[in-house]
Design an enzyme around this catalytic site. Structure first.
Site, PDB file in Angstrom:
ATOM      1  N   ARG A  49       0.845  -1.189   0.000  1.00  0.00           N
ATOM      2  CA  ARG A  49       0.000   0.000   0.000  1.00  0.00           C
ATOM      3  C   ARG A  49       0.883   1.241   0.000  1.00  0.00           C
ATOM      4  NH1 ARG A  49      -4.112  -1.709   4.939  1.00  0.00           N
ATOM      5  NH2 ARG A  49      -4.969  -3.602   3.969  1.00  0.00           N
ATOM      6  N   ASP A  51       1.678   5.158  -0.048  1.00  0.00           N
ATOM      7  CA  ASP A  51       0.963   6.312   0.482  1.00  0.00           C
ATOM      8  C   ASP A  51       0.707   7.352  -0.613  1.00  0.00           C
ATOM      9  OD1 ASP A  51       0.924   5.261   3.051  1.00  0.00           O
ATOM     10  OD2 ASP A  51       2.804   6.239   3.629  1.00  0.00           O
ATOM     11  N   ARG A 195      10.277   6.565   4.524  1.00  0.00           N
ATOM     12  CA  ARG A 195      10.457   8.018   4.625  1.00  0.00           C
ATOM     13  C   ARG A 195      10.938   8.423   6.013  1.00  0.00           C
ATOM     14  NH1 ARG A 195       5.595  11.209   3.166  1.00  0.00           N
ATOM     15  NH2 ARG A 195       4.281   9.378   3.496  1.00  0.00           N
TER      16      ARG A 195
END
Length: 248
Positions: A49, A51, A195
């Site tokens: 998934r 973002d 990140r």
């Protein structure tokens, strides 16, 4: 019959991969196109998934069709129907128990940073204005291979059963005098993990964190100790691996 579909997409205008009630997503676009072409309700399951704003040069998903399809023809028709920021590379039949997410053995992400103004990189790389010590950042990145709990880099209050991941590669590579790429491979990733890792490595590169302090961040397993998450536009899902055909 079950099929694996390999695709790429520019995530700029999407609210991530997964269907959401208040934003356009890649999964939604793909399911809509497949349902139109196959004339039945098609649900798509992705390998992960991504973002909002994150790109994929390689995403894998699976779908079930009540009837056999011609992979080449369906690939052609999907590419005609889907928007320009989604491209289908190929479709292939797989065993009924093959699963795009659970059968995957590894995922690889790239994160791009450039250190001088570059108008043609700005949409797909993070322009970092301050000098960075990439040698120190690589020393810190190497520590990731020696741990398996990455709670420090998981989005706060994320609904996850475990923060355990097995990282097999984490390395910065210089691409040009002014641009760098971080590559990280693991069996699975937590939400926002890459990140957050990059943001914490940047703190090492700015000498705001020592190598030992970076190690303590990992061991502390607290998101509040790690660095800020880096912008999404510079992150790409680049590879997903599976067992050899027939091993499912």
């Amino acid at each position: 019959m079950r099929y694996f579909i390999t695709l790429s997409y520019d995530g700029t205008r999407f609210h991530g991969w997964q269907v959401q009630p208040n934003g356009t997503t890649v999964q939604e676009e793909l399911q809509h196109a497949l349902s139109l072409l196959l004339r039945c309700d098609i649900q798509v399951t992705g390998a992960g998934r991504t973002d909002a704003g994150v790109h994929a040069s390689k995403m894998v998903a699976h779908f079930d069709s009540p009837e056999a399809v011609d992979p080449r023809q369906l690939t052609y028709k999907l590419n005609r129907l889907l928007p320009q920021d989604i491209a289908i590379q190929h479709i292939e039949p797989v065993a009924d128990d093959a699963h795009a997410r659970f059968s995957a053995t590894s995922r690889t992400y790239y994160y791009y940073i450039h250190t001088s103004k570059a108008p043609f990189l700005r949409h797909y790389s993070c322009h970092y204005h301050q000098p960075l010590d990439f040698a120190a950042m690589n020393q810190a990145a190497a520590l990731l291979l020696h741990y398996d709990d990455f709670g420090a880099f998981c989005k706060s209050h994320a609904d996850v059963k475990t923060t355990l991941c097995h990282v097999t590669k984490a390395q910065w590579t210089q691409l040009t005098p002014d641009s760098w790429r971080f590559e990280i491979t693991a069996n699975r990733f937590l939400r926002n993990m890459v990140r957050a890792i990059v943001g914490t490595l940047v703190d090492v590169g700015r000498h705001r964190l020592t190598i030992d302090q970076f190690q303590h961040v990992i061991e502390g397993k607290r998101r509040t100790d790690a660095g800020e998450s880096m912008p999404a536009n510079a992150l790409f899902l680049t590879d997903i691996t599976y067992p050899p055909c027939g091993s499912f």
